[in-house]
Design an enzyme around this catalytic site. Structure first.
Site, short mmCIF file in Angstrom:
data_model
loop_
_atom_site.label_atom_id
_atom_site.label_comp_id
_atom_site.label_asym_id
_atom_site.label_seq_id
_atom_site.Cartn_x
_atom_site.Cartn_y
_atom_site.Cartn_z
N GLN A 1 0.81 -1.23 0.00
CA GLN A 1 0.00 0.00 0.00
C GLN A 1 0.84 1.27 0.00
O GLN A 1 0.28 2.37 0.05
CB GLN A 1 -0.94 0.01 1.22
CG GLN A 1 -1.94 -1.12 1.25
CD GLN A 1 -2.97 -1.04 0.11
OE1 GLN A 1 -3.12 -0.03 -0.57
NE2 GLN A 1 -3.66 -2.15 -0.14
N LYS B 1 -1.40 -3.29 -7.84
CA LYS B 1 -1.82 -2.15 -7.01
C LYS B 1 -1.11 -0.87 -7.45
O LYS B 1 -1.37 0.20 -6.93
CB LYS B 1 -1.51 -2.44 -5.54
CG LYS B 1 -2.40 -3.55 -4.95
CD LYS B 1 -2.23 -3.63 -3.46
CE LYS B 1 -2.72 -4.93 -2.87
NZ LYS B 1 -4.17 -5.02 -2.78
N CYS C 1 -9.24 -8.31 4.82
CA CYS C 1 -8.11 -9.23 5.05
C CYS C 1 -7.29 -8.79 6.26
O CYS C 1 -6.06 -8.89 6.26
CB CYS C 1 -7.21 -9.35 3.83
SG CYS C 1 -8.03 -10.02 2.41
#
Ligand code: PLP
Length: 405
Positions: free
Chosen positions: A202, A225, A363
């Site tokens: 992230q 991502k 998650c």
């Protein structure tokens, strides 16, 4: 000049409608949309270059190999690793972490040894350690968080014992958005001579990452991502660590020679890349890196920061709004609940308005337990999102809240 309108034109999917409404895509922490140049590069490589890499003497194989190895160099420069040999291609962050846990665990950990993780980890940085724990009897120690969603660094320091063998921490939480002070976390671990794995799933899409500056021993991220294709990811490791680790999987590509008596493994990075690699994916990832590098990671970070600040401020105008994760240093993720509206109801009704958000435990079930919730709604932003889209989200949440009241 950051021209978001022009940027959006590079992403054909953003022009589509959902249930007759213009798509507002706010599920970027799950996966990002792809710019045309990434998708085109995948089609073009299949149409005009495709051949297996590292094997053929023929023209196509060499050309495909060149593209694949150029991608490795592109990734190296992107995260500022010292050497291309330190870049291992995997299927994604999850496989990168599993590779490291398996290999490091087998070589350096035995019964009673400890790993330090945190309360805000994604399952992919919890479950592999639990599998190792079941196999080798290691134990998992967890850094707690405060109520704004920041790691308690004093508690972290106290977790080190003579049995600590590794620290494995996310750089940015996929739920809280917290940007962890990884440089400091790594420095503390290094003062105990302990290596650190950083989960960059992230962080890489949203900020400039420099693995040498943060002094990470290992670093993992996913291509999908970061506006690249699915099925490709990266494990970075310092050469002196990777050299000491055993292979993760066996097969072709990762050997120098094989007889029934003895196999000699390839040198780095191939030792960790058994089988045909996703060479189309690596080239696609390289194109995604080209794309975001042209925009500039600093520009993306500034733009997304402003967008998130705006969204946070507008969210707080909504009666009954509860935001989970208000760290001082926060990335472009907002997790929330409104009144007693179930997260699934909120997500489903927003979807009907064309707004894609994520609902559920993200998650990170241990984090849900810590927060005392079953699930959350999450809006996560990417480089192409706009304030107008945030306004659409706010209007949508208000409309849904009114319905429930
Ligand atoms: N780590 C974090 C913090 C994530 O947010 C995710 C995915 O959401 C992962 C790891 C796993 O990434 P992947 O599914 O691409 O392997």
């Amino acid at each position: 000049m950051y021209d978001v309108k022009k940027i959006r034109d590079d992403f054909p999917i953003l022009g589509r409608t959902v249930y007759g409404k213009p798509l507002v895509y706010f599920d970027n922490a799950a996966t990002t949309q792809k710019p045309r140049m990434v998708v085109d590069s995948i089609a073009n490589e299949y149409y005009s270059v495709n051949a297996n890499v590292h094997r053929g003497v023929h023209f196509l194989s060499q050309q495909a190999t060149d593209l694949h190895e150029e991608a490795r160099e592109k990734v190296r420069a992107f995260i500022n690793a010292k050497k291309t040999d330190e870049i291992i291609f995997t299927r994604g962050t999850t496989e990168a972490i599993n590779l490291l846990v398996d290999s490091f665990g087998n070589e350096f950990m035995s019964e009673g040894d400890e790993v330090i993780i945190s309360a805000m980890e994604h399952h992919s940085n919890i479950v592999p350690w639990q599998i190792l724990a079941a196999k080798r009897g290691i134990s998992i120690r967890v850094i707690p968080i405060n109520d704004t969603g920041e790691l308690l660094l004093d508690e972290y320091e106290k977790l080190f014992t003579e049995r600590t063998k590794i620290v494995s921490i996310t750089q940015v939480s996929n739920v809280l958005g917290t940007i962890n002070p990884v440089k400091q976390i790594i420095a503390i671990a290094h003062s105990h001579n302990i290596p650190v794995l950083i989960d960059g799933a992230q962080s890489v899409p949203h900020m400039k990452v420099d693995v040498q500056d943060m002094d990470a021993d290992f670093f993992a991220f996913s291509g999908h991502k970061v506006y690249g294709p699915t099925g490709i990811g990266v494990l970075y490791g310092k050469e002196n660590w990777l050299d000491r680790l055993p292979p993760y999987q066996g097969g072709g590509e990762m050997i120098q020679s094989v007889s029934f008596e003895k196999t000699i493994f390839e040198k780095l990075p191939f030792k960790f890349e058994a089988g045909t690699p996703d060479y189309i994916g690596t080239n696609g990832l390289a194109k995604a890196i080209d794309y975001i590098s042209t925009l500039g990671m600093e520009n993306i970070a500034t733009y997304e920061h402003e967008l998130t600040q705006y969204a946070m401020q507008r969210m707080k105008e909504i009666p009954g709004m509860r935001i989970y994760g208000e760290a001082t240093d926060k990335g472009s993720v907002i997790s929330f609940l409104v009144g007693n509206i179930h997260h699934l109801d909120m997500g489903t009704l927003l979807d009907r308005l064309g707004i894609a958000v994520r609902t559920g435990h993200h998650c990170a079930q241990p984090l849900m337990i810590r927060l005392g919730v079953e699930g959350l709604v999450r809006a996560s932003f990417g480089l192409y999102n706009t304030k107008e889209e945030v306004d659409t989200l706010i209007a949508g949440i208000l409309r849904i809240s009114t319905m429930f009241n």
